[in-house]
Design a protein around this motif. Structure first.
Motif, PDB file in Angstrom:
ATOM      1  N   TRP A 125      31.414  43.121  30.166  1.00  0.00           N
ATOM      2  CA  TRP A 125      32.350  42.055  30.512  1.00  0.00           C
ATOM      3  C   TRP A 125      32.248  41.729  32.008  1.00  0.00           C
ATOM      4  N   THR A 126      32.181  42.780  32.824  1.00  0.00           N
ATOM      5  CA  THR A 126      32.116  42.564  34.279  1.00  0.00           C
ATOM      6  C   THR A 126      30.824  41.837  34.648  1.00  0.00           C
ATOM      7  N   ALA A 127      29.731  42.311  34.094  1.00  0.00           N
ATOM      8  CA  ALA A 127      28.446  41.682  34.396  1.00  0.00           C
ATOM      9  C   ALA A 127      28.419  40.226  33.926  1.00  0.00           C
ATOM     10  N   ASP A 128      28.997  39.982  32.769  1.00  0.00           N
ATOM     11  CA  ASP A 128      28.931  38.638  32.185  1.00  0.00           C
ATOM     12  C   ASP A 128      29.881  37.647  32.860  1.00  0.00           C
ATOM     13  N   ASN A 129      30.991  38.156  33.400  1.00  0.00           N
ATOM     14  CA  ASN A 129      32.029  37.236  33.864  1.00  0.00           C
ATOM     15  C   ASN A 129      32.089  37.040  35.373  1.00  0.00           C
ATOM     16  N   LEU A 130      31.292  37.805  36.111  1.00  0.00           N
ATOM     17  CA  LEU A 130      31.256  37.596  37.556  1.00  0.00           C
ATOM     18  C   LEU A 130      29.935  36.946  37.957  1.00  0.00           C
ATOM     19  N   ARG A 131      30.001  36.226  39.056  1.00  0.00           N
ATOM     20  CA  ARG A 131      28.797  35.653  39.636  1.00  0.00           C
ATOM     21  C   ARG A 131      28.619  36.281  41.011  1.00  0.00           C
ATOM     22  N   TYR A 132      27.414  36.790  41.297  1.00  0.00           N
ATOM     23  CA  TYR A 132      27.150  37.397  42.597  1.00  0.00           C
ATOM     24  C   TYR A 132      26.956  36.293  43.621  1.00  0.00           C
ATOM     25  N   GLU A 133      27.774  36.329  44.680  1.00  0.00           N
ATOM     26  CA  GLU A 133      27.623  35.294  45.711  1.00  0.00           C
ATOM     27  C   GLU A 133      27.943  35.901  47.070  1.00  0.00           C
ATOM     28  N   ALA A 134      26.922  35.995  47.904  1.00  0.00           N
ATOM     29  CA  ALA A 134      27.104  36.552  49.249  1.00  0.00           C
ATOM     30  C   ALA A 134      28.181  35.757  49.978  1.00  0.00           C
ATOM     31  N   GLY A 135      29.056  36.452  50.661  1.00  0.00           N
ATOM     32  CA  GLY A 135      30.068  35.784  51.472  1.00  0.00           C
ATOM     33  C   GLY A 135      31.259  35.263  50.691  1.00  0.00           C
ATOM     34  N   SER A 136      31.328  35.573  49.390  1.00  0.00           N
ATOM     35  CA  SER A 136      32.422  35.010  48.591  1.00  0.00           C
ATOM     36  C   SER A 136      33.701  35.837  48.669  1.00  0.00           C
ATOM     37  N   SER A 137      33.658  36.984  49.322  1.00  0.00           N
ATOM     38  CA  SER A 137      34.869  37.793  49.439  1.00  0.00           C
ATOM     39  C   SER A 137      35.035  38.268  50.871  1.00  0.00           C
ATOM     40  N   VAL A 138      36.224  38.782  51.172  1.00  0.00           N
ATOM     41  CA  VAL A 138      36.477  39.333  52.501  1.00  0.00           C
ATOM     42  C   VAL A 138      36.973  40.771  52.346  1.00  0.00           C
ATOM     43  N   GLY A 139      37.233  41.415  53.455  1.00  0.00           N
ATOM     44  CA  GLY A 139      37.673  42.805  53.402  1.00  0.00           C
ATOM     45  C   GLY A 139      38.969  43.001  52.639  1.00  0.00           C
ATOM     46  N   MET A 140      39.834  41.987  52.614  1.00  0.00           N
ATOM     47  CA  MET A 140      41.119  42.107  51.946  1.00  0.00           C
ATOM     48  C   MET A 140      41.045  41.858  50.441  1.00  0.00           C
ATOM     49  N   THR A 141      39.913  41.361  49.959  1.00  0.00           N
ATOM     50  CA  THR A 141      39.787  41.007  48.549  1.00  0.00           C
ATOM     51  C   THR A 141      39.966  42.221  47.641  1.00  0.00           C
ATOM     52  N   THR A 142      40.800  42.088  46.639  1.00  0.00           N
ATOM     53  CA  THR A 142      41.046  43.193  45.716  1.00  0.00           C
ATOM     54  C   THR A 142      40.440  42.903  44.343  1.00  0.00           C
ATOM     55  N   ALA A 143      40.490  43.901  43.484  1.00  0.00           N
ATOM     56  CA  ALA A 143      39.970  43.742  42.126  1.00  0.00           C
ATOM     57  C   ALA A 143      40.697  42.609  41.394  1.00  0.00           C
ATOM     58  N   LEU A 144      41.996  42.487  41.615  1.00  0.00           N
ATOM     59  CA  LEU A 144      42.736  41.432  40.931  1.00  0.00           C
ATOM     60  C   LEU A 144      42.301  40.057  41.438  1.00  0.00           C
ATOM     61  N   ASP A 145      42.067  39.940  42.730  1.00  0.00           N
ATOM     62  CA  ASP A 145      41.526  38.689  43.275  1.00  0.00           C
ATOM     63  C   ASP A 145      40.201  38.354  42.589  1.00  0.00           C
ATOM     64  N   THR A 146      39.340  39.356  42.519  1.00  0.00           N
ATOM     65  CA  THR A 146      38.021  39.140  41.920  1.00  0.00           C
ATOM     66  C   THR A 146      38.159  38.775  40.444  1.00  0.00           C
ATOM     67  N   PHE A 147      39.128  39.371  39.794  1.00  0.00           N
ATOM     68  CA  PHE A 147      39.365  39.067  38.377  1.00  0.00           C
ATOM     69  C   PHE A 147      39.680  37.577  38.198  1.00  0.00           C
ATOM     70  N   GLY A 148      40.367  36.983  39.158  1.00  0.00           N
ATOM     71  CA  GLY A 148      40.652  35.555  39.089  1.00  0.00           C
ATOM     72  C   GLY A 148      39.496  34.702  39.597  1.00  0.00           C
ATOM     73  N   MET A 149      38.876  35.124  40.693  1.00  0.00           N
ATOM     74  CA  MET A 149      37.874  34.288  41.349  1.00  0.00           C
ATOM     75  C   MET A 149      36.542  34.306  40.621  1.00  0.00           C
ATOM     76  N   ARG A 150      36.248  35.401  39.969  1.00  0.00           N
ATOM     77  CA  ARG A 150      35.017  35.537  39.167  1.00  0.00           C
ATOM     78  C   ARG A 150      33.740  35.433  39.998  1.00  0.00           C
TER      79      ARG A 150
END
Lengths: 262, 262, 262, 262
Positions: free
Chosen positions: B137-162
């Motif tokens: 699920w994680t591999a399928d639903n996320l897109r790898y993108e350099a610079g798309s997150s910051v130090g404050m980004t949490t798992a829940l943020d990533t869950f929404g931002m994908r």
């Protein structure tokens, strides 16, 4: 159809405080106030002022020891059911200034963090088809559970937790819609069939040049909702905001269809 | 298989500071250090101390004006590929004390807020089948993108931002696994085929009495990962934590397979 | 001095669940268990496992319909009062591996976001003088108010709100101490004079080579605290973590000094 | 006094996107536009629409591959310096509807979490004296540091971190003022002496029946600020909001006093 609304509030205060009340059904083209009375027991003058987007009104109340208020109204609602799905899309660049805030993230609706999910999941859709898909998704993926959220709970929290109350359903649908470039606002409302009977929160989505009421909890049909006020999220549409401290003594909200009686 | 690792770090400091470095490949049963050298240019003594869970080691460095470090290692990895899917489930009540923290939410992995999603989406599964479904699920639903997150980004943020980078993939998989009652930790690691070449973050899931390495980005195979250290999330496994301020001048990480050369 | 502790827990469950209990006073050099009994009514075996940092123990309980537990203990505490203020500072680079996590931010203690405040406000201080200043600041600037926080409340929230319960005091002091480069952990504890009588949360600060108990609420003196368990924050030291859903029926905690009786 | 403003923007887009620009100085009683020109190179029509609170205007732009815009203006500002400190207090219950949102928390200004701090620290003050104390506190307790915050940084974060850029200063002052029951909004602005030269963010506080400009960074005097737009926080006043993805190529903002030349 016609709704009968009865609200009783009773709060005590340790110290005098200013209180903002938003409990009166709004007078609007599609919901006509046949009768309305708001009684507030206070030694101070009550001041009414416009609601957000000039919808409905707010009352400023000064209370010394207690806030006791009673509200009664009969609202005639004449609002056709609309098939969201068939409405055309509007590019954001066609949206007038007053709609712009409803495209943006707000305190409880972090739509910016849901754009990725929306793009991936609803990528091919637009306009009413997209809106309808978001409504269905919210209804299908959340479970209504009293007490499952707190005042700090945001749309993103609800997106993970998959449970909530009407406020959380509204926040999540609003956040998803904004992430999908559909203006969305939260609406405080009265509706029959809300269990347990209480102030209700629903949403409005802007499609095809107008706002369309949607209750993502599925408890209320758009044709039976009486709006109180609107805003970006729960911050704006709280039925009571106390600038001080108040303790709940008693509160009741009763909403009934009158048609059967008419 | 064998990995060659070369790291160069160069940072400047405005004021003297203590620095915690975690860049050495850990000596473990399934990854043997054939050669290793860490050189730190400093006027002060360097102190090594145990890593989290007694895996690997950390170095405390005192730096006055600059931190310049070079690390080289050859690691022989002997770790069979494991089919997660076939591993049996372990009830949480069988887990020993040191595993308990890996069941709980942590700074960047708000697993408590993802329980609802996990229950709804993966309800019928358990053990390795559940773990494998979460990885997919994680591999399928996320897109790898350099610079798309910051130090404050949490798992829940990533869950929404994908979207995210390796750290975000690891945080989300760890949070999902804990929400599914599978102990999960974050692992700082070296691996070939990481693009752009850099320190890498992966995960370990506890199944059937042991930790199993998984890279949810899909960039590294478990058999080719050299662990540096482990922990609850990025807080614990940062390659460098500065107790003061440091500015990056230059940093490079090179990881290559040696087998072809052997 | 000696403490008598009596705890009764009664919870119901809709579905069978695994439950982690941390309610036993820890056997330690400065707190000796003269008597202890934990009774759990269950059809399943209870498993004890080590607590965080090998302090105290946790019990894994499987419960079908209800969790009913009773705990009684007599703890002899022999812990001298320590004048924090006079203790020397330890540079972070001298800290052994197991202390490192207690320097870092955690789920509820965002120490990284409080570094600026700490540097500005306590800039000239170090070691015990700094620690004592942080304890005084926390005691002076917070107001104890039952019900003023929720489970999601963090140290940063408390830093703004300036109210909280023992958990919030502990979180804020821990976060301030870590921001000041002093290792700090949260401690679940029993203490007399806690009102209302309940499980208590306090802190330990690492100074001069040892942990020092501090209750920032001022309700308990360090010489009268019986530790249950320790950890990074409330995540680790909850007295009960349910892997499922449980409803509170009844819970009582009684802690009394025995010395007068002896 | 008169300001000369020159802005150049150049962004590239991977895919066509709608863009909301808010870069034009607002025409208002206390800031008169002597000259203004906004040039946008686009194959699509540009649509202007009202800004928040009907202040200034926004432009909707459709861009295919790039956004290239140039803005030039000469603004004559005639705004007396006001001594905030002497202004009387207004009870919140006297505030008209359109001011109410500026009393409430917003996305980046969690004023509800700062009420405790404000009450404790500024308890005896009200009206202009309170406002002036909040401005002084913000100026005295924050350090301006480029790059010290990110887009997710909120007022509460800044309250702990004690560093930030103009946006963070504005957010924190706005949050403190709302916590003190003083309506406050964020203002995008042009001002000379902003270093490095850039779009600037300041605040307006509502006192004695009117909005009063304040720059908590101390870089700009109220008499020399040209407002662009206003809103609840950075969400509303961004100079550019892209409904898609854009990459910065070049951006310059130059603001100069013309009086010396006149």
């Amino acid at each position: 159809m016609r709704l009968s609304i009865e609200v009783a509030l009773e709060y005590t205060l340790r110290e005098p405080a200013d209180i903002l009340l938003q409990i009166e059904a709004a007078q609007m083209a599609d919901q006509r106030l046949e009768h309305q009375s708001l009684t507030i027991w206070s030694d101070h003058a009550v001041t009414a002022t416009a609601g957000e987007d000039n919808i409905g009104q707010r009352c400023w109340v000064r209370a010394d020891h207690a806030l006791i208020a009673r509200y009664e109204a009969i609202v005639a609602i004449d609002r056709p059911a609309v098939a969201l799905r068939s409405l055309p899309a509007t590019p954001v660049r066609m949206l007038a200034g007053p709609l712009v805030p409803y495209l943006l993230p707000s305190r409880y609706c972090e739509s910016d963090k849901l754009e990725g999910f929306v793009r991936r999941t609803f990528g091919g859709l637009s306009g009413g088809a997209l809106a309808a898909a978001l409504v269905d998704w919210t209804a299908d993926n959340l479970r209504y559970e009293a007490g499952s959220s707190v005042g700090m709970t945001t749309a993103l929290d609800t997106f993970g937790m998959r449970t909530g109350v009407c406020r959380d359903y509204a926040h999540l649908l609003v956040a998803l819609a904004r992430a999908a470039e559909i203006p969305a606002r939260c609406v405080a409302a009265y509706a029959p069939d809300v269990h347990p009977s209480d102030f209700h929160a629903v949403t409005e989505l802007w499609l095809d040049g107008g706002w369309h009421l949607v209750d993502p909890t599925g408890m209320a049909r758009a044709e039976e909702i009486a709006r109180v006020c609107v805003g970006r999220d729960a911050t704006d549409i709280a039925f009571m905001t106390v600038f001080g401290d108040a303790q709940l003594c008693r509160q009741s909200v009763r909403v009934a269809r009158l048609d059967a009686l008419a």
